[in-house]
Scaffold this motif. Sequence first.
Motif, PDB file in Angstrom:
ATOM      1  N   ALA A 472     -18.344 -85.019 -17.818  1.00  9.99           N
ATOM      2  CA  ALA A 472     -17.119 -84.781 -17.047  1.00  9.99           C
ATOM      3  C   ALA A 472     -16.752 -85.987 -16.206  1.00  9.99           C
ATOM      4  O   ALA A 472     -15.596 -86.269 -15.984  1.00  9.99           O
ATOM      5  N   GLU A 473     -17.750 -86.736 -15.752  1.00 11.31           N
ATOM      6  CA  GLU A 473     -17.467 -87.932 -14.956  1.00 11.31           C
ATOM      7  C   GLU A 473     -17.000 -89.070 -15.847  1.00 11.31           C
ATOM      8  O   GLU A 473     -16.045 -89.756 -15.545  1.00 11.31           O
ATOM      9  N   PRO A 542     -13.685 -86.986  -2.984  1.00  9.83           N
ATOM     10  CA  PRO A 542     -14.883 -87.469  -3.677  1.00  9.83           C
ATOM     11  C   PRO A 542     -15.579 -86.393  -4.501  1.00  9.83           C
ATOM     12  O   PRO A 542     -16.581 -86.681  -5.155  1.00  9.83           O
ATOM     13  N   TYR A 543     -15.071 -85.162  -4.486  1.00 13.55           N
ATOM     14  CA  TYR A 543     -15.740 -84.085  -5.209  1.00 13.55           C
ATOM     15  C   TYR A 543     -15.263 -84.115  -6.657  1.00 13.55           C
ATOM     16  O   TYR A 543     -14.224 -83.562  -7.013  1.00 13.55           O
ATOM     17  N   THR A 544     -16.047 -84.759  -7.509  1.00 15.25           N
ATOM     18  CA  THR A 544     -15.658 -85.015  -8.886  1.00 15.25           C
ATOM     19  C   THR A 544     -16.144 -83.909  -9.814  1.00 15.25           C
ATOM     20  O   THR A 544     -17.020 -83.118  -9.449  1.00 15.25           O
ATOM     21  N   PRO A 545     -15.621 -83.854 -11.055  1.00 12.04           N
ATOM     22  CA  PRO A 545     -16.157 -82.893 -12.028  1.00 12.04           C
ATOM     23  C   PRO A 545     -17.656 -83.056 -12.252  1.00 12.04           C
ATOM     24  O   PRO A 545     -18.379 -82.071 -12.397  1.00 12.04           O
ATOM     25  N   ALA A 546     -18.137 -84.296 -12.283  1.00 11.07           N
ATOM     26  CA  ALA A 546     -19.577 -84.502 -12.455  1.00 11.07           C
ATOM     27  C   ALA A 546     -20.358 -83.887 -11.310  1.00 11.07           C
ATOM     28  O   ALA A 546     -21.419 -83.289 -11.501  1.00 11.07           O
ATOM     29  N   THR A 581     -16.688 -75.045 -16.125  1.00  8.39           N
ATOM     30  CA  THR A 581     -15.944 -76.231 -16.540  1.00  8.39           C
ATOM     31  C   THR A 581     -15.267 -76.832 -15.321  1.00  8.39           C
ATOM     32  O   THR A 581     -14.926 -76.125 -14.368  1.00  8.39           O
ATOM     33  N   ALA A 582     -15.093 -78.152 -15.338  1.00  5.46           N
ATOM     34  CA  ALA A 582     -14.455 -78.849 -14.224  1.00  5.46           C
ATOM     35  C   ALA A 582     -13.668 -80.017 -14.774  1.00  5.46           C
ATOM     36  O   ALA A 582     -14.143 -80.738 -15.659  1.00  5.46           O
ATOM     37  N   ARG A 583     -12.463 -80.200 -14.263  1.00  7.11           N
ATOM     38  CA  ARG A 583     -11.639 -81.318 -14.708  1.00  7.11           C
ATOM     39  C   ARG A 583     -10.659 -81.690 -13.614  1.00  7.11           C
ATOM     40  O   ARG A 583     -10.268 -80.851 -12.776  1.00  7.11           O
ATOM     41  N   LEU A 594      -8.433 -80.822  -8.455  1.00  5.67           N
ATOM     42  CA  LEU A 594      -9.585 -80.446  -9.254  1.00  5.67           C
ATOM     43  C   LEU A 594      -9.478 -78.974  -9.643  1.00  5.67           C
ATOM     44  O   LEU A 594      -9.166 -78.125  -8.801  1.00  5.67           O
ATOM     45  N   THR A 595      -9.719 -78.694 -10.924  1.00  3.94           N
ATOM     46  CA  THR A 595      -9.716 -77.310 -11.400  1.00  3.94           C
ATOM     47  C   THR A 595     -11.108 -76.968 -11.909  1.00  3.94           C
ATOM     48  O   THR A 595     -11.660 -77.671 -12.760  1.00  3.94           O
TER      49      THR A 595
END
Length: 836
Positions: A472-473, A542-546, A581-583, A594-595
Motif C-alpha cells: 500500500a505504501e 502522515p497516516y499512510t496506507p502502509a 484495505t487502505a488507500r 485516506l479511505t
Amino acid sequence: MTARPVACPPATAGWAAHPAGLCALSWSHDGQRLATGGNDGLIKIWRPRGGTAELLGTLHGHDGAVRSLSWTPDDALLASGAEDGTVGIWDTATGERLATPQRNRRWVNAVAWAPDGRRLAAAGGDRRLVVTDRYGRPVTRPLPSPYGVFLSLAWSPDGSALAATARGAELTVWDTADWTVRARPAAGPGSVWTVCWWPGGLATGNAAGRVHLWDPRTLRPRATIDGHGGAVARVTAGHDGAVLATLSHDQTVAVWDARTGRPLWRRADAYPGWTGCLEASPTAGLLAGTDADGQEVRLWPLAPADGAGPGEQEVAAQVGGVLRDVLDDARRTGRDHLTLTGATDRLAAALPALRKPEGWAEAEFVRGADAGALGFFGGRVAALDPARLRRLADRCVTAAAAAPGADLPLRPTVERLLAAAPAAAGGDCGDGGTGRAAAATTAALVGALLVRTGRALLTDTTRPGELWVPRAETDAGTEAGTEAGTEAGTEAGTEAGTEAGTEAGTEAAPAAVPETGRGTRPEAVPETLSDAEELRFPQAGPYTPARVLTDVLHTTLFRHWAADHRGLTALTDDGHPVRVTARFTAGEGPGNGLTVRIAAARAEDRALLAALLTRRLARACPDAAPPVRRTTSLPLTVPGSLRPWDPAATRVRSLTRADLPPRPEDRVALVDEHLDDERARQERLLLNEGFAGHDRPDVHLWHTPEDHPTAATLAAELTTLGLRATYGEHRTDPLTESTLDARTALLLLTPSLAARGWPAGPLAEPYARLTARTRAAGRRIRWLPVTVNGVEPPAGLPDHLHSFDRYRYGGEDNRTAHRGHLDALLGGILIDRTRS
C-alpha cells in the motif's frame, strides 16, 4: 572550572518506614500527619515528633505497591492507588477501608481529591482518568490519555480545572465544568512526568530534566528551570509557593526559588523512586523524602544551608562544550551515527568530578544535544543525519516494491545502495571507507526508522534483518490515481467489481487454515460481506496506507495473514478472518484523504479495528476532522497461502482474545498501548542486530550453577522481547565484571538458593564485593530480584535487595500469567531507560 556544590541542610528527622521500599508520601492538610505507601502494599500514618515519628496506624488491603496517596481537605479520608489496580478510601481515624471505588485498573499511578473533597480523580496504566464521588459513582465519562499511561494528577486550587501528565504526551488540562480540554501547553521535550498546582502557580517536570513554570490562569509559560541531568519525577511546592522542590532520575533532590529559578540546595545520591517520593509540608517549611535506599523517611528544612550558592550555569556550560565537541568530531569524520555509550563515555571522561550518579552522562547527552540535528532510536543511538536516513529508507521501500516479494533483506539492500550511489544516498559510508561495519549500523537505523514510521515490520524475531514492506505504501501513487477509477465503478455498484473479481479469481476458494493453537476455523463466511465499515479521513497527513496495515498487524492479535497491494487478510488467534484495505483518495470533496475499509467475520473485531485506527489517526493528525463513516461491502475470501505472525514471539509477546477486557473502550486502550510497545520491541531488535558489540548488555542474570537451564530460558525470552541478556557467570571476578557492564542485574531467587540460604550460597560473596566496589565508585546498580516458581526469598537476603520491586517467573499454570509476569519484568528492566 569545577562547579561549586550547593549545600544540603542536615535532616531534622528520620525513621524506618518500609523495609521493602517507599513508593508514596502525602502530608495531611494540617501538617500534623504523614502517610507513607510502600512496595509491601501497606499504608502507614505517622506523626513526626522531634527527630523521629510516632506510628499512628497501619492500613492493610492492597496486594501491590502503593503508588499514590491523597488526603481530603478535612483530613478525615485518605485515598490510595496501587499496582493491584484498585483505588481505596480509608477512614484516617479508625483505619477502616470505607470503599473501593475503582477496581481492575491494571495499576493506578495517581489519585487526587478535589479541593471540595467530594470528587476523586484516579489514573494510571489503563490510560483512563476516572473521576468519581467518594462512593465510586462516576462524575463524568472516563477521560482518555492523549498517548501513554497517566503519570500524575493535580487539581487547580479552586477545583475549576484538572491537570494530568502522561507518558509520551504534553500536559493536559480539563475544564471541570464540562470536562472539555482547556489546553495542552507544550511542556516537553519528551514526556511530562509530573505536575504541581498551588495558589498562584503551576509547575511541570519533564523527561529532559527541565521544570516549566506557568501562569495558572492563562496557562502561558513564565520561566524554565534547567538544572537536572535526568527526568524530573516529582515537583512539589512549599506552603507559601515561594520554594519548589524537585526529585530527578539523576538521583538528586533539589530546592529552588520559585520566582527566580535560583538553586537553593541540592542533595546528591537521593533515592530515585520513580513514583515520586517527595512532598513539601502544606503548613511549614519542611520537605519529606527518603534515604538513599528508599526504606526510611527523611525530613529536611526547605531553607538553604549556610554557604549555599549557584553553580548550575557553570556545569551546564561545561556539558554543552563537551557535547559540541563530540558532535563536531563525528561530523568531521563523516559518520552519520553515534552510539550513546561512546558519546557519554567521552562526556564522563571530560568531567570526571561529575561521573556520578549512574546514568548522569547519558541523560545529559540526550538533554543537551542539538535536537534539530539528532534522531534518537531505542534510547540508545543518536543519528547525526536523520535526513540521510529518511532518504535511504525511501530507497529501501522503492527497492522492496521492485522485488518479486514484499520482504526486504535490510542489510544487503543498504549495502547495495551505499555502494551504488553513496552521494545520492546522502554521503559516504561513515566508516572512513571500510564500509561494512557502517553499513550494518546504518541498516539497523534505517530499519528502526521504517518500523517507527509504520512503513515496515519484522516478520520473525529470529531474523531481525528481514522486514515486510506493505504494498500500500509503495503503490500509493497508483492507488491515488488508478484505484480511484477502478473503485469508482465498485462504489457505484456493489463493490464486487475489480477488487472482488481479482480476489475471487486469484484466491479462488477459502483454504484450510493452519492450526493456530487456540481454536479452529469458524463456520464459513460469505465471500463478500455487506456490513463492512468504511472510514474516510479527509486529512490523513502522515497516516499512510502502509501505516494502517502495519498498525493492524502490530496489534499481534492476528496469527496468520496475507497481503496484496490493496490491503491484507488476517486471522485472529481463534481463527476468525478480517480484511482491511487502505488507500489514498485524491480530488475535491469529503472523500479527500485516506479511505480505510474493514470487513470481519465478527462484528466485535470490526468495531475494535475501526475504533483503534480512528484513535491512532487522530493522534497522528490532531487537527484532522473525524472520519466520515458508512456501511459498505467488501470481499472476505481467505487466501490459500498464509504466513504466520512472528512465531518466535507468539508465546511471550502476542495478545489473545482472553487478554482483552470486556469494556470496548478499555479494549481499544489496551490494544493501542500494546501496538506502541510492539513497535518499540521491533525497533530494539533491529538496533541490537546492527550495534552488536558496540553497547553494553541490558541485563545480566545472577544465578546458581544448578539454575543454569532456568537462566538460559529466561535470557532467550528476554531476547525475544528485544533485550540483550547475559548469564552463566559464577566465579566472583567474572560475575562482578559482567554485572558492571550491564544496565540491570537480575537476581534469580530459586528453590536451590532458598534451600541453602543467602549467606551460605555462592552469590553472597560476589554481591558483597560488588556492593563495596560500586559504593566506593559512587555507582548504583539497579537490582531486580525475580522469584522463580513462587519460592520465598532465601534466609539472610540483604535488606537492600528487599527494597527493590520483586518480580515472578515460572510456576504459571497458563500462558496469560506467564506473559503477564514477563511483561512486568520487561517494564522493570526498561524503566530507568524511559526515565531519562
